[in-house]
Write an enzyme that holds these catalytic residues in place. Sequence first.
Site, PDB file in Angstrom:
ATOM      1  CB  CYS A 191      -0.964  -0.044   1.176  1.00 24.21           C
ATOM      2  SG  CYS A 191      -2.328   1.146   1.035  1.00 24.21           S
ATOM      3  CG  HIS A 232      -3.749  -3.744   2.798  1.00 24.03           C
ATOM      4  ND1 HIS A 232      -2.832  -3.343   3.747  1.00 24.03           N
ATOM      5  CD2 HIS A 232      -4.270  -2.610   2.275  1.00 24.03           C
ATOM      6  CE1 HIS A 232      -2.809  -2.024   3.801  1.00 24.03           C
ATOM      7  NE2 HIS A 232      -3.669  -1.551   2.919  1.00 24.03           N
ATOM      8  CD  GLU A 235      -1.641  -6.583   4.991  1.00 25.58           C
ATOM      9  OE1 GLU A 235      -1.814  -5.432   5.434  1.00 25.58           O
ATOM     10  OE2 GLU A 235      -1.180  -6.813   3.847  1.00 25.58           O
TER      11      GLU A 235
END
Length: 553
Positions: free
Chosen positions: A383, A520, A522
């Site tokens: 990001c 993102h 994750e």
Amino acid sequence: MTKYVFVTGGVVSSLGKGIAAASLAAILESRGLKVTLLKLDPYINVDPGTMSPFQHGEVFVTEDGAETDLDLGHYERFISTKMRKANNFTTGQIYESVIRKERRGDYLGKTVQVIPHITNEIQAFIERGAASATCGEPDVAIVEIGGTVGDIESLPFLEAARQMSLRLGRNSACFVHLTLVPYIATAGELKTKPTQHSVQKLREIGISPHVLLCRADRRIPDDESKKISLFSNVPEDAVISVWDVDSIYKIPQMLHDQGLDRIICEELKLSPKDADLSMWSELVEKLENPKHEVTIGMVGKYVDLTESYKSLIEALRHASLHTSTKVNIEYIDSEEIETNGVDSLKHLDAVLVPGGFGRRGTEGKIAAIRYAREAKVPYLGICLGMQLAVIEFARDVVGLKQANSTEFDPDTPERVVALITEWYDREGKVETRTEDSDLGGTMRLGSQRCPIKPGTLAEEIYGKDVNERHRHRYEVNNRFVPQLESGGLIISARTPSEDLPEMMELPRSMHPWFVGVQFHPEFTSTPRDGHPLFKSFVEAALANKEARAGVQA
């Protein structure tokens, strides 16, 4: 018909209700039950999207674009059911909904009160959340009530849970209460009184817990469990010890060994198959017996509060499991780099710059990125970490010395990163925003699929396309992309509708592993499957470590 397990907390906050709820869900799922989880947050904010990471920790983004509590990340990592917006709601959302109904005249002139209107709305939200589960109609919905018993903010939620259990009838709902049993070093013993008082407070509300999860820094002796059972009116086998462990992935086995899932199934009159926790045992085995070791530096401004990067830390742990590599994470304050330089990075095997907001600390992050690029150290930017990598490349390689983001310098003449004003959401609907838009709920949010450029490192990692979740307001400015590409930078993935850059990388002729992503990743990593991007990043860190060791030898 869905049955409900309400998880409450007592004595103090941050005892791990979310992990306990997720672990119970994992055990029940291993027994063949369809399970979903909900998180009820007592704060008045509509969602955590505009809350400071220091106040709230990470904001977890769901597939459908909701900004939610970080516990939903734990839920997705522990079970296969995906979370949605309906799986997390707040006091703010409840009151907003009730006030809207009152303004429409839905209550037909009645006096709108906490009981029954607010509590009825909470129950409706709970049932709606359970019904929206991605697994179909769930057998069990586990409802975690945020806060601590005794808090004013939590009372309407607890009252709604009490009413709901009464309405559903016996064997349709049960209560699990997580409480603290502190060890007093000067006395050399565990103290059960806080737990007794917490249960007493819960019973005053009209709720008698069926199970107590007793948090302590050690296993609670049988004598203490008997005392808790006696004074709390909970069967002795339902007083379950939850002690500190070095990995949250050991918790499902710990709870199962003490019979938590058996007690819940008996209380709810469920007869599923036996639990199969072999996957969790294998994960723990891998975690405890790595073959390799690397050190990755995470450069950010919230490094004193690792809850801000919860999903990212877990994603690196998942990568460690799937690469047999122990990943040591060093948290490096980007403002210290601004003051002291990059010497603190020189022993690292890889560098990671996570997402974030605001100008503070950005020049330190850019300095870290410059070091990683020039020293050929594997770099992953997520990001903001991708945006800053583009800014660094524009300044130091392309020669755009004033390159910046309009987030940090609205007047910069070289706006290589700028505000997105129009984009398509995951359903194809056009979203717009201006500088004057509200902060809350106005970012590009949720998952979106986009194709990957053939022949790139991104294609090696992901394949033909990528489908990840977003949470950002700013994007690489397409006007500067030709200049960036002329300097060697590769835009390896773009959105199909707006042609927005999603991934960037440097060719191997310039750097062995340098990747930036606007999304993102994750949020989609799980201990079961890991994540291809983080696995590749850890493998690159290991290759860098081995290459440096070979040079030194």
